[in-house]
Design an enzyme around this catalytic site. Structure first.
Site, PDB file in Angstrom:
ATOM      1  N   HIS A 149     -10.796   2.617  -0.527  1.00 21.87           N
ATOM      2  CA  HIS A 149     -10.943   2.062   0.823  1.00 21.87           C
ATOM      3  C   HIS A 149     -11.754   0.780   0.702  1.00 21.87           C
ATOM      4  CE1 HIS A 149     -10.571   3.590   5.201  1.00 21.87           C
ATOM      5  NE2 HIS A 149      -9.407   3.287   4.706  1.00 21.87           N
ATOM      6  N   HIS A 197       0.810  -1.208   0.000  1.00 25.29           N
ATOM      7  CA  HIS A 197       0.000   0.000   0.000  1.00 25.29           C
ATOM      8  C   HIS A 197       0.851   1.270   0.000  1.00 25.29           C
ATOM      9  CE1 HIS A 197      -3.574   2.450   0.901  1.00 25.29           C
ATOM     10  NE2 HIS A 197      -2.724   3.175   1.606  1.00 25.29           N
TER      11      HIS A 197
END
Ligand code: ADP
Ligand code: MG
Lengths: 79, 750, 248, 79
Positions: B93, B47
Site C-alpha cells: 500500500h 495493479h
C-alpha cells in the site's frame, strides 16, 4: 435537527495529547504557546423534533455515553 | 450516460491506450459506455491485470509437494501437516501511505487480512516491510511516524500479533515510501474456500461497510459531467475501520463453517468490479447485479461510482440458494447486515442493472483474462556496469574501525527497531514464541507441537547494484532467517516494488529480479504461492531502488525447539558458519563512512547456502546450539554485537583477516563486509565437537572465533584489537538511536 | 472451578484467557457471548482484553451497555470474583464497578512490551497465591492505560488498600524462583503510561473485583517468555477451593 | 490570548468513530439519531499578543501541525 456536544477533559485531568501538541508547537518555534488542551465534539443529527426536545435528548446521550463524568465535562449546543 | 462521448481525453483520464480501446470494442463487439469503460480501466490497470509483469511472473516456481494453493487466489496455501495449512500473502500500500501515512498503512493491513480470512483461514500473524527516506528529513520522520502508528492501530485493534518485519531508510524512498504487509493465517485443509461463483440462481450477498466515494481514482473521475454532480466531495483517501473488519472476520469465519457459503471474496483494489468479475470468471459463470441494492454511505452515487469505489471492509459472498437465512443469522449475530445485490448466472457476463434497467454488460473473461499483456522492452541501464565497480582509491581513507562500529550500530538501518515494534501488539493470541527484534517471527500452533516461522527481507542496495543477484540474495536471506530459528522453509511470497515499467531499464530490473527470485527459489526448493506487484514507484523520473521483498514461511516440528540471536550461556564458544570473504560492495559501511553505494553485490553460491541452512536447522533441532544470528548489514562485527544485546553477556572474538579488499581496507572489510551465507552460532562446550563435526560432514566451513562472556565487546583481527568497547555503551547506541531521531519536532509540511 | 470469559464483539484476548484457564490451568472455562444475560453458573468472571466496540470513543464506553454486564454486576454484588484485564479493566471503570478512569498513555503511543508489576496486597481472589510484594513480569499492550482518579478517590484507594498492582523496576532475581524478588521499586522510568502513582491494577472495596492493564493470561507459559501471570489465575483457583472447604 | 481550532473530517471522508457512536446510540434506543460525525478541537493559550496576530499565528499552527489537510479541514476562533 442538529446538535453539537463539546467534550473536554476536566482541568484537573492531565491531557497527554494537548501536552504533546504544545511541546511540538514550542519546538517548532512557537515559544509563545503557554498551554494546549485537546477536546472533541460530536455533531448529532436528529430525525425531526424541536430545539428543546433535541437539547434534552442529546444531553441525555452525553450523560449516558458521550462523556465520562469522572474525567470529562460537556456542553450541548443546538445548531 | 450511455450517450456520453468517449473521446481521447476520456480515454487518457481512464489510462486506456488506443490499442487497448480497440481491443475493448472488439471484445464486446460495440462501443462501451462510460460505465463499461470504467470497468475495463480498473480491471485492465497495472495493479489488477499485471499486464507488464504477468509474462515474467509465469516463470516463477509455484508447485511443490506441500503447495495446496498457488498464485491466482486471494492468497497462497501450503500443507503443514495435521491436516492444517499455512495461508499467507503479502500486499503493498505504497502510494496511499505517501498521501496519508496513517490511513494508507492501516488500510493496507486491512486489505491483506481480508485476503487471508477470505480463504477460510484465521489470521494469526502480521509482518511488514517498510522503506522510508533518510530519518534526517522531517518528511521521512512524519511518514515513518504515521505508517507505524497506522500499522499498529489496525492490527492491534483486530488482535492479530505483528511478529516481525524489516525497515530500511534510504534517500531513494524519500518520495516513494514502501509499505508491504504480510499476513499469515491458519486453516484446516478442507475448510479452504475459493473466490469463485458457482451455481446458476445462487444469491450474491454484499456485507460490511457501506459504499462511499472513497478511493475512486481521481483521474478516472475527472470527466466533465461528474464534476458538476459532485465536485469537492471525492477524496481518494480511504479511512480504515478496524472494528468493522474484526466483525467481518469473525462473522465470515463463522458463516463459512455453516457450509452455506460457496464462494467469497473481499473487495480490495477495483472494489465491486473486481469482486464480481473475478468470482464469476473463476467459476466460469456470470453475475447479474442491481447496483441500487448496494448499501451506500453517500447520497447521489451513480453506478460508475458504486462499481469503482474502493471503500474498505466489504465482502462479496455467493450463497447456496435456500440457505440465505443461515447466513443472515450469523451476520446479524455480529450486528452486520448482508444485502443480496445479485445472482449467479450462466451468461458468462457481468450485467449491471440500475432500478432494473441494464446499464452495463461485459463478458467476465474480457475483464479478467483477456486484458492486455505486455512484453515491454528491457535494457540494462547504461550506468549498471559502472556502479558495480568499487574504486577503493577514490572513496577516501579507510575509517577507524571502532568509530565505524559505533556509527554502524546507531545507523537507523541497523539500530534496534523497538521504537516501531513496541507500538505493535505482539503478545495477543499467546502464540508468539520469539519477540520481535530477536529473530524471525515464530508463532506456535496450539493443539499441535508445531510452529511457523516467517521472515521478510530485501536489501534494495544489492538489487540496485545487481537486480538478479540482489533478488537471489533476498530469497537467501529470508530463507536463512527462517532457518536460523530452526524452521524448514516451505513456501514463499514476494512483493515486487519497482519504478515505471514503461522505461526499459526499470523493466530490465523487474525482469532480472523475477529471474533471480525464480532461480533462488528453485535452488532452495521454496515454491512461490503468491505475491503482489507495485510499479510506478518514482517521483520526477527518480525511481526507488528495485525492491523485491521476499517473504519465506518455515515449519518447526517442535515450536519450543528454537533459538534467537541472543547468547544464553557464559563461556559458550562462538562459531562462525560460512566464509568471511570481506566483500564491501553495497555495504552499509561504505554508504555510511564513505557515502558510497557501489561495488559488486556479495557473491552467492546457492548450493552452499542450502547446505548452511540445512546444517543450522539440524543442529537447532538437535538442541546443539544456544543462539543463531545471520550476518547482514554491518557484517560480522554487528552480528556479534547483536548477539550480545538484550543479554547479560559480552563477547570476545578473534578472526582472520579477510582477503576481499585491498590492504588499506582489509580490517574494515573483515569486520563490516556483507558476504552472504554466514551465520554466527554459540555452542556450549559439551556440544562443540558435535557441531564442528556436523559442519564438516555438511561441507560447511565452521570456525571457532570466540567466547561469550564479560561486559565488553572485543573483536580482534589476527591479534590486533580494532574493536574493544564496553557492551552497555554499544548497546545504548544501538537501542536508542531511532527514538532519539524520532523525538525531534514534526510538522505536516512536506 | 468454572471461569466465564465474556466475549464482546471486539474482544481479542478472549481466547487467550480461555486458553490459560482451561488448557494451561486445566480448569473449566466457557466463552460467554456479550448478548447473553446469564453467566451460567460461573465461579469467576474474566473480562478480557481487546477493543470491545472498536473503542474509538472511550475504551470500554459502549461495552458497559452490553446485556451481559447486568449479570456481571449482579455477580459482583454477590461477592463473585470478577477480573478485568486491559480492555476488561477499562470496561469495569466505565461500568462504575471500579473507581477512576483511563486516559491516553502519557506518550500518546500504543505501548506493547513486557513490564514488571509488584503485587501490593495478596488478600484478593486474584493475588491470594502471591508472596508479599512479589514482582511479576507481564506484557502490556494498550494505548489508554494511564490511570486517573481525583484526589479524594486516590486517598480512599490507599486508605482501603485497593491498589493491587504497581509498575516497578525489574528485579535482579526473576520473581518466581525462590527469592521474594524484592528490588522492584516504584519509579517514573518504570511507569509505561503515566498512571497516577504507578497504578497498574486496583480492586473494589469488597476486594472481589480487580482490574489491571497488564496481561497475566498472556504470560502463563515459559515458551511465551514469562509464566509469571499464572499465579494470578492460580490465586482464583486457590480462593475458590478454600471457600469450598470452608463452606463444605 | 486564547484561540480554539476546530478540526473536522472533510464532508465525504468516512468517519468510523461517528459511525460506531451512531450505532451505539441507536441500540441505546435513540432511533431518531440519523448521523453522528466526530471532530476535535484544540484550545491554544498564547502569551500576550492581540487578536489579529493570535489568529494569524494559530492559523499557521493549524496548517503546520493541528490539521491534516488531506482529510481534514479546520476553523480558527478567537476566544
Ligand atoms: N510477485 C508475484 N509473485 C507471484 N504471484 C503474484 C505476484 N504478484 C501477484 N501475484 C498473484 O496474482 C494474483 C492477483 O494478485 P492481487 O490482485 O494482488 O490479488 P488481490 O486482488 O486478492 O490482492 C494473486 O493470486 C497473487 O498472489
Ligand atoms: Mg486483495
Amino acid at each position: 435537527m442538529k446538535a453539537r456536544v463539546y467534550v473536554t477533559l476536566k482541568p484537573s485531568v492531565f491531557d497527554p495529547q494537548g501536552r504533546v501538541v504544545a511541546d511540538a508547537l514550542t519546538s517548532l518555534g512557537y515559544g509563545d504557546v503557554k498551554d494546549v488542551r485537546q477536546g472533541k465534539f460530536f455533531d448529532v443529527e436528529l430525525e425531526g423534533g424541536d430545539a428543546p426536545t433535541a437539547r434534552q435528548r442529546v444531553t441525555e446521550m452525553a450523560d449516558k455515553l458521550l462523556a465520562n463524568p469522572v474525567i470529562e465535562s460537556y456542553r450541548v449546543e443546538i445548531l | 450516460m450511455d450517450n456520453a462521448v468517449i473521446d481521447q481525453a476520456v480515454l487518457d483520464r481512464h489510462g486506456i491506450k488506443p490499442d487497448e480501446y480497440d481491443k475493448i470494442r472488439e471484445l464486446i463487439g460495440r462501443e462501451p459506455n462510460l460505465l463499461e469503460l470504467g470497468l475495463f480501466s480498473v480491471m485492465w490497470s497495472e495493479h489488477c491485470s499485471y499486464k507488464s509483469s504477468r509474462l515474467h511472473l509465469k516463470t516463477l516456481p509455484t508447485t511443490g509437494r506441500r503447495v495446496v494453493q498457488g498464485p491466482g487466489e486471494n492468497a497462497g496455501a501450503v500443507d503443514i501437516g495435521d491436516g492444517m495449512c499455512a495461508v499467507f500473502k503479502i500486499e503493498s500500500h505504497n502510494h496511499p501511505s505517501f498521501i496519508e501515512p496513517y490511513q494508507g498503512a492501516a488500510t493496507g493491513v486491512g486489505g491483506i487480512i481480508r485476503d487471508i480470512f477470505t480463504m477460510g483461514a484465521r489470521p494469526i500473524a502480521l509482518l511488514n516491510a517498510l522503506r522510508f527516506g533518510s530519518l534526517e528529513t522531517p518528511l521521512a520522520r512524519r511518514i515513518f511516524e504515521g505508517v507505524v502508528a497506522g500499522v499498529g492501530g489496525y492490527g492491534n485493534s483486530i488482535g492479530i500479533p505483528t511478529i516481525g518485519g524489516e525497515i530500511y531508510f534510504d534517500a531513494s524512498y524519500a518520495g516513494n515510501p514502501l509499505v508491504n504487509v504480510l499476513c499469515l493465517g491458519l486453516a484446516h485443509k478442507d475448510d479452504i474456500i475459493k473466490g469463485a461463483a458457482h451455481g446458476e440462481g445462487n444469491p450474491v450477498f454484499y456485507v460490511g461497510a457501506k459504499t462511499g466515494r472513497d478511493g475512486i481514482h481521481g483521474a478516472t473521475m475527472a470527466s466533465a459531467e461528474f464534476d458538476e454532480k459532485s465536485a469537492e466531495k471525492r477524496p481518494a483517501v480511504q479511512v480504515g475501520d478496524p472494528f468493522m473488519e474484526k466483525l467481518l472476520m469473525e462473522a465470515c469465519l463463522e458463516v463459512m463453517r455453516t457450509g452455506a457459503v460457496l464462494g467469497i471474496q473481499d473487495m480490495g483494489a477495483a472494489g465491486l468490479t473486481c469482486a464480481t468479475s473475478e468470482m464469476s470468471s473463476r467459476g466460469g459463470t456470470g453475475m447479474d447485479v442491481e447496483v441500487t441494492r448496494v448499501p451506500q454511505r453517500e447520497t447521489g452515487m451513480i453506478p460508475y461510482e458504486i462499481m469503482l469505489s474502493e471503500s474498505q471492509e466489504r465482502m462479496l459472498l455467493v450463497v447456496d440458494k435456500g440457505r440465505e437465512r443461515d447466513v443472515q443469522e450469523v451476520f446479524e449475530k455480529w450486528d452486520l447486515h448482508a444485502e443480496q445485490i445479485g445472482t449467479v448466472t450462466t451468461s458468462g457476463r457481468v450485467r449491471l442493472f440500475e432500478h432494473g434497467v441494464l446499464v452495463a454488460e461485459v463478458p467476465t473473461k474480457a475483464l479478467t483474462d483477456e486484458g492486455p499483456l505486455y512484453r515491454r522492452p528491457m535494457s540494462e541501464p547504461s550506468w549498471q556496469r559502472e556502479v558495480q565497480k568499487l574504486p577503493f582509491d577514490a572513496i577516501g581513507a579507510s575509517a577507524a574501525p571502532q568509530v565505524a562500529f559505533m556509527t554502524l550500530l546507531a545507523s537507523p538501518v541497523i539500530a534496534s527497531k523497538r521504537w516501531a515494534y513496541q507500538q505493535y501488539d505482539h503478545t495477543v493470541g499467546t502464540n508468539t514464541i520469539a519477540r520481535p527484534g530477536t529473530a524471525a517471527g515464530v508463532t506456535r500452533i496450539k493443539g499441535s507441537s508445531r510452529g511457523l516461522a516467517v521472515s521478510v527481507d530485501c536489501n534494495g542496495r544489492f538489487c540496485y547494484l545487481d537486480p538478479y543477484r540482489g533478488a537471489m540474495l533476498a530469497v537467501a536471506e529470508s530463507s536463512r532467517n527462517v532457518a536460523c530459528v530452526g524452521a524448514e522453509p516451505i513456501g514463499g511470497t514476494n512483493n515486487l516494488n519497482f519504478g515505471n515499467p514503461e522505461r526499459p531499464e526499470i523493466m530490465w530490473q523487474l525482469g532480472e529480479s523475477i529471474r533471480g527470485i525464480g532461480d533462488a527459489c528453485r535452488a532452495l526448493d521454496i515454491p512461490i504461492t503468491g505475491g503482489n506487484v507495485s510499479l510506478y514507484n518514482e517521483t520526477e523520473g527518480e525511481a526507488i531502488y528495485p525492491t523485491p521483498v521476499v517473504g519465506v514461511v518455515g515449519l518447526l516440528d517442535d515450536a519450543t525447539r528454537t533459538v534467537t540471536r541472543q547468547f544464553r550461556t557464559d563461556g559458550a564458544s562462538v562459531v562462525l558458519l560460512g566464509d568471511n570473504l570481506g566483500e564491501l560492495g553495497g555495504s552499509e559501511y561504505l554508504a555510511l563512512m564513505h557515502e558510497t553505494v557501489a561495488g559488486p553485490a556479495p557473491a552467492l553460491d546457492l548450493s552452499r547456502e542450502q547446505a548452511l541452512q540445512r546444517l543450522v536447522i539440524r543442529i537447532i533441532r538437535d538442541g546443539l546450539i544456544e543462539s543463531a544470528h545471520d550476518c547482514a548489514e554491518g557484517g560480522l562485527a554487528v552480528t556479534l554485537a547483536e548477539s550480545c544485546f538484550d543479554t547479560a553477556f559480552g563477547v570476545s572474538a578473534d578472526v582472520k583477516t579477510a582477503t576481499g579488499a585491498p590492504a588499506a581496507f582489509a580490517i574494515n572489510a573483515t569486520l563490516f563486509g556483507e558476504s552472504a551465507s554466514r551465520i554466527v552460532v554459540s555452542v556450549r562446550d559439551e556440544h562443540l565437537n558435535t557441531v564442528l563435526a556436523s559442519a564438516h560432514s555438511a561441507k560447511v566451513p565452521a570456525t571457532v572465533i570466540g567466547k561469550v562472556g564479560g561486559d565488553r565487546i572485543t573483536i580482534a583481527v589476527d591479534g590486533a584489537r580494532p574493536i574493544d568497547v564496553v557492551k552497555s555503551d554499544a548497546e545504548r547506541e544501538w537501542a536508542t538511536s531511532i527514538e532519539k531521531k524520532m523525538s525531534r519536532p514534526e510538522t505536516r509540511g512536506k | 472451578m468454572k471461569f466465564a470469559v465474556v466475549v464482546f464483539p471486539g474482544s481479542n484476548s478472549d481466547r487467550d484467557a480461555w486458553h490459560a484457564a482451561s488448557q494451561v490451568l486445566g480448569e473449566q472455562a466457557e466463552l460467554v457471548w456479550h448478548k447473553d444475560t446469564a453467566l451460567s453458573g460461573a465461579d469467576a468472571v474474566i473480562l478480557p482484553g481487546g477493543f470491545a466496540y472498536g473503542d474509538y470513543l472511550r475504551t470500554g464506553a459502549i461495552a458497559r451497555f452490553s446485556p451481559i454486564m447486568a449479570a456481571v454486576s449482579r455477580f459482583a454484588e454477590r461477592g463473585g470474583p470478577v477480573i478485568g484485564i486491559c480492555n476488561g479493566f477499562q470496561v469495569l471503570l466505565e461500568a462504575g464497578l471500579l473507581p477512576g478512569a483511563m486516559v491516553r498513555n502519557r506518550g500518546i503511543k500504543f505501548v506493547s512490551r513486557h513490564v514488571h508489576v509488584r503485587v501490593e496486597h495478596s488478600d484478593t481472589p486474584f493475588t491470594a497465591a502471591c508472596r508479599p510484594n512479589e514482582v511479576l513480569e507481564l506484557p502490556i499492550a494498550h494505548g489508554e492505560g494511564n490511570y486517573f482518579a481525583d484526589p479524594s478517590t486516590m486517598t480512599e484507594l490507599d486508605a482501603n488498600r485497593q491498589v493491587i498492582f504497581r509498575y516497578v523496576t525489574p528485579t535482579t532475581s526473576r520473581s518466581r524462583d525462590g527469592d521474594p524478588g524484592e528490588g522492584g521499586d516504584i519509579s517514573d522510568a518504570a511507569n509505561p503510561n503515566g498512571s497516577l502513582n504507578n497504578i497498574a491494577g486496583i480492586c473494589n472495596r469488597a476486594r472481589n473485583v480487580v482490574g489491571l492493564m497488564p496481561h497475566p493470561e498472556r504470560a502463563c507459559e515459559l515458551a511465551l517468555g514469562s509464566a509469571d501471570g499464572r499465579v494470578v489465575l492460580q490465586s482464583m483457583v486457590k480462593t475458590f477451593t478454600e471457600r469450598l472447604t470452608h463452606h463444605g
